[in-house]
Scaffold this active site. Structure first.
Site, PDB file in Angstrom:
ATOM      1  N   GLU A 216       0.831  -1.212   0.000  1.00 47.50           N
ATOM      2  CA  GLU A 216       0.000   0.000   0.000  1.00 47.50           C
ATOM      3  C   GLU A 216       0.863   1.257   0.000  1.00 47.50           C
ATOM      4  O   GLU A 216       2.099   1.194   0.055  1.00 47.50           O
ATOM      5  CB  GLU A 216      -0.955  -0.044   1.195  1.00 47.50           C
ATOM      6  CG  GLU A 216      -1.897  -1.234   1.088  1.00 47.50           C
ATOM      7  CD  GLU A 216      -2.983  -1.251   2.147  1.00 47.50           C
ATOM      8  OE1 GLU A 216      -2.904  -0.504   3.153  1.00 47.50           O
ATOM      9  OE2 GLU A 216      -3.943  -2.043   1.957  1.00 47.50           O
TER      10      GLU A 216
ATOM     11  N   CYS B 256      -1.795  -4.884  -5.527  1.00 52.61           N
ATOM     12  CA  CYS B 256      -2.288  -6.130  -4.929  1.00 52.61           C
ATOM     13  C   CYS B 256      -1.209  -7.219  -4.947  1.00 52.61           C
ATOM     14  O   CYS B 256      -0.294  -7.198  -5.777  1.00 52.61           O
ATOM     15  CB  CYS B 256      -3.488  -6.655  -5.705  1.00 52.61           C
ATOM     16  SG  CYS B 256      -4.960  -5.646  -5.577  1.00 52.61           S
TER      17      CYS B 256
ATOM     18  N   GLU C 223      -1.462 -10.300  -5.911  1.00 51.88           N
ATOM     19  CA  GLU C 223      -1.459 -11.102  -7.142  1.00 51.88           C
ATOM     20  C   GLU C 223      -0.649 -10.407  -8.227  1.00 51.88           C
ATOM     21  O   GLU C 223       0.145 -11.024  -8.939  1.00 51.88           O
ATOM     22  CB  GLU C 223      -2.893 -11.302  -7.648  1.00 51.88           C
ATOM     23  CG  GLU C 223      -3.807 -12.022  -6.678  1.00 51.88           C
ATOM     24  CD  GLU C 223      -4.542 -11.094  -5.729  1.00 51.88           C
ATOM     25  OE1 GLU C 223      -3.917 -10.119  -5.233  1.00 51.88           O
ATOM     26  OE2 GLU C 223      -5.719 -11.331  -5.469  1.00 51.88           O
TER      27      GLU C 223
ATOM     28  N   CYS D 156      -9.252  -9.080  -7.072  1.00 53.11           N
ATOM     29  CA  CYS D 156     -10.006  -7.920  -7.571  1.00 53.11           C
ATOM     30  C   CYS D 156     -10.077  -7.973  -9.096  1.00 53.11           C
ATOM     31  O   CYS D 156      -9.366  -8.749  -9.762  1.00 53.11           O
ATOM     32  CB  CYS D 156      -9.365  -6.621  -7.101  1.00 53.11           C
ATOM     33  SG  CYS D 156      -7.929  -6.111  -8.069  1.00 53.11           S
TER      34      CYS D 156
HETATM   35  N1  THU Z   1      -5.854  -6.660  -2.235  1.00 55.64           N
HETATM   36  C1  THU Z   1      -5.034  -7.598  -2.773  1.00 55.64           C
HETATM   37  O1  THU Z   1      -3.823  -7.624  -2.500  1.00 55.64           O
HETATM   38  N2  THU Z   1      -5.566  -8.503  -3.620  1.00 55.64           N
HETATM   39  C2  THU Z   1      -6.883  -8.488  -4.020  1.00 55.64           C
HETATM   40  O2  THU Z   1      -7.237  -9.154  -4.973  1.00 55.64           O
HETATM   41  C3  THU Z   1      -7.838  -7.681  -3.275  1.00 55.64           C
HETATM   42  C4  THU Z   1      -7.259  -6.536  -2.541  1.00 55.64           C
HETATM   43  C5  THU Z   1      -5.277  -5.662  -1.332  1.00 55.64           C
HETATM   44  C6  THU Z   1      -5.221  -4.274  -1.904  1.00 55.64           C
HETATM   45  C7  THU Z   1      -5.214  -3.446  -0.647  1.00 55.64           C
HETATM   46  O3  THU Z   1      -3.874  -3.338  -0.196  1.00 55.64           O
HETATM   47  C8  THU Z   1      -5.996  -4.254   0.357  1.00 55.64           C
HETATM   48  O4  THU Z   1      -6.036  -5.580  -0.162  1.00 55.64           O
HETATM   49  C9  THU Z   1      -7.415  -3.781   0.585  1.00 55.64           C
HETATM   50  O5  THU Z   1      -8.084  -3.574  -0.595  1.00 55.64           O
END
Ligand code: THU
Length: 139
Positions: free
Chosen positions: A47, A56, A58, A93
């Site tokens: 983040e 993310c 992935e 996501c």
């Molecule tokens: N996040 C992921 O790492 N992968 C996903 O597919 C869904 C969301 C992370 C992004 C962000 O740092 C946190 O989860 C909340 O959205």
């Protein structure tokens, strides 16, 4: 894939979750991406104080692999949940699904949402991203 291979991949994703940098959402995600040649690329979410700059888990794993010349993949394990709470079946996501679509066969690439080495759900990319747009559309 043997049960042991899957266990190894889930353990890698759980390990990667320890590296998650999520001081804003506190939603910690780890991923383990297996390439067709059997290598494993780990990733975590990263983040940023400028929220939109977050990446993310992935996509971290995919971009690590592609940036090392690897572009054929078999499966990815995702482990995620709020800090200090039980793991969820953390589903990728929409942006991550589309990134997977760039490199993976929707009918054979597996997305495994794991809460532990014994508790997981397996989907194909086509199940999670039906009627998708991909590279062939531009040929
Ligand atoms: N996040 C992921 O790492 N992968 C996903 O597919 C869904 C969301 C992370 C992004 C962000 O740092 C946190 O989860 C909340 O959205």
């Amino acid at each position: 894939m043997t049960e042991n291979d899957l266990k190894t991949l889930i353990e890698k994703a759980l390990d990667m979750r320890n590296f998650s940098y999520a001081p804003y959402s506190h939603f910690r995600v780890g991923a383990a991406l297996q390439s067709s040649d059997g290598r494993i690329f780990g990733g975590c979410n990263v983040e940023n104080s400028s929220y939109g700059a977050a990446n993310c888990a992935e996509r971290t794993a995919f971009f690590k692999a592609v940036s090392e010349g690897v572009k054929d993949f078999k499966r990815i394990v995702i482990t995620g949940g709020l800090e200090g709470e039980p793991l969820q079946y953390a589903s990728p996501c929409g942006i991550c699904r589309q990134v997977m679509r760039e490199f993976c066969d929707p009918d054979t690439f597996e997305i495994i949402l794991a809460r532990s080495t014994e508790d997981y759900k397996i989907y194909t990319l086509a199940q999670l991203l039906p009627e998708s747009f991909g590279p062939e559309n531009l040929l």
